[in-house]
Design a protein around this motif. Sequence first.
Motif, mmCIF file in Angstrom:
data_model
loop_
_atom_site.group_PDB
_atom_site.id
_atom_site.type_symbol
_atom_site.label_atom_id
_atom_site.label_comp_id
_atom_site.label_asym_id
_atom_site.label_seq_id
_atom_site.Cartn_x
_atom_site.Cartn_y
_atom_site.Cartn_z
ATOM 1 N N LEU A 1 0.824 -1.205 0.000
ATOM 2 C CA LEU A 1 0.000 0.000 0.000
ATOM 3 C C LEU A 1 0.862 1.261 0.000
ATOM 4 O O LEU A 1 0.588 2.223 -0.719
ATOM 5 C CB LEU A 1 -0.919 0.006 1.228
ATOM 6 N N SER B 1 3.924 1.505 -1.098
ATOM 7 C CA SER B 1 4.582 1.587 -2.395
ATOM 8 C C SER B 1 3.644 2.114 -3.470
ATOM 9 O O SER B 1 4.034 2.934 -4.308
ATOM 10 C CB SER B 1 5.111 0.201 -2.794
ATOM 11 N N ASP B 2 2.386 1.646 -3.444
ATOM 12 C CA ASP B 2 1.426 2.018 -4.492
ATOM 13 C C ASP B 2 0.765 3.372 -4.259
ATOM 14 O O ASP B 2 0.513 4.124 -5.211
ATOM 15 C CB ASP B 2 0.323 0.947 -4.589
ATOM 16 N N GLU B 3 0.477 3.681 -2.984
ATOM 17 C CA GLU B 3 -0.359 4.840 -2.698
ATOM 18 C C GLU B 3 0.289 5.872 -1.773
ATOM 19 O O GLU B 3 -0.269 6.954 -1.579
ATOM 20 C CB GLU B 3 -1.686 4.376 -2.083
ATOM 21 N N GLY B 4 1.438 5.538 -1.186
ATOM 22 C CA GLY B 4 2.092 6.469 -0.278
ATOM 23 C C GLY B 4 1.708 6.218 1.169
ATOM 24 O O GLY B 4 0.661 5.628 1.458
ATOM 25 N N GLU C 1 9.706 3.591 0.672
ATOM 26 C CA GLU C 1 8.739 3.222 1.698
ATOM 27 C C GLU C 1 9.225 3.544 3.110
ATOM 28 O O GLU C 1 8.492 4.118 3.910
ATOM 29 C CB GLU C 1 8.380 1.733 1.600
ATOM 30 N N ALA D 1 -1.740 7.222 2.773
ATOM 31 C CA ALA D 1 -2.924 6.400 2.480
ATOM 32 C C ALA D 1 -3.055 5.217 3.430
ATOM 33 O O ALA D 1 -4.109 4.569 3.474
ATOM 34 C CB ALA D 1 -2.865 5.888 1.041
ATOM 35 N N ARG E 1 -7.950 1.172 5.874
ATOM 36 C CA ARG E 1 -7.526 0.874 4.497
ATOM 37 C C ARG E 1 -6.775 -0.439 4.450
ATOM 38 O O ARG E 1 -6.919 -1.219 3.492
ATOM 39 C CB ARG E 1 -6.637 2.018 3.986
#
Length: 205
Positions: free
Chosen positions: A35, A37-40, A118, A43, A48
């Motif tokens: 998460l 890596s993909d969204e920061g 990350e 997020a 979530r």
Amino acid sequence: MSSHSKDSSSANDTPRRRLSRDERLRQLLDVSWKLISDEGTDALTLGRLAEAAGVTKPVVYDHFGTRNGLLVALYQDFDIRQTAIMDAAIEASEATLAGKADAIAAAYVDCVLTQGREIPGVLAALDGSPELTSVKRQYQRAFIEKCQKILTPFAGHQGLSSASLWAMLGAADALSHAAVAGEIDEENARSELLATILAMIDRSL
């Protein structure tokens, strides 16, 4: 009903194996890293994470308690991997100052680069929190003690000072994160950290 239908029905009816607590923790940490890596990092919330992992919120809260608890667990997970990588590299290195120093430098930089953007995001999110201060200091001391044990046989009769070891750690962090940010390349980070370690030993002689 065809045998194929029976087989399909039987397979579908097979209950999924319940994950152990340790397995669930591993799953949640892996999903958290993805998460970030993909969204920061911003997020990453417990809600979530529960959604992405396909579990209920109470499961996530039971493991981490708070968002800071989750971030601290991620930092600990990173440090455990860093320690394992470094231990393996040192074990495989030549029993010389150059061999041990190069193993420390390469493993430190490699591990930070592997985690990419990350881990800086996790540290930034935890900046100033008492949870991070305590855990980070614990792992910093463990790293310094490890390096002191490995490098002292090559030092002068007075050994290595705490100040020099803390300075080496500061250089390792700065160089590694500069490489992550693209300010310097990986090889330059490694070679400069190696030079810092060798200079520390040289000053002790």
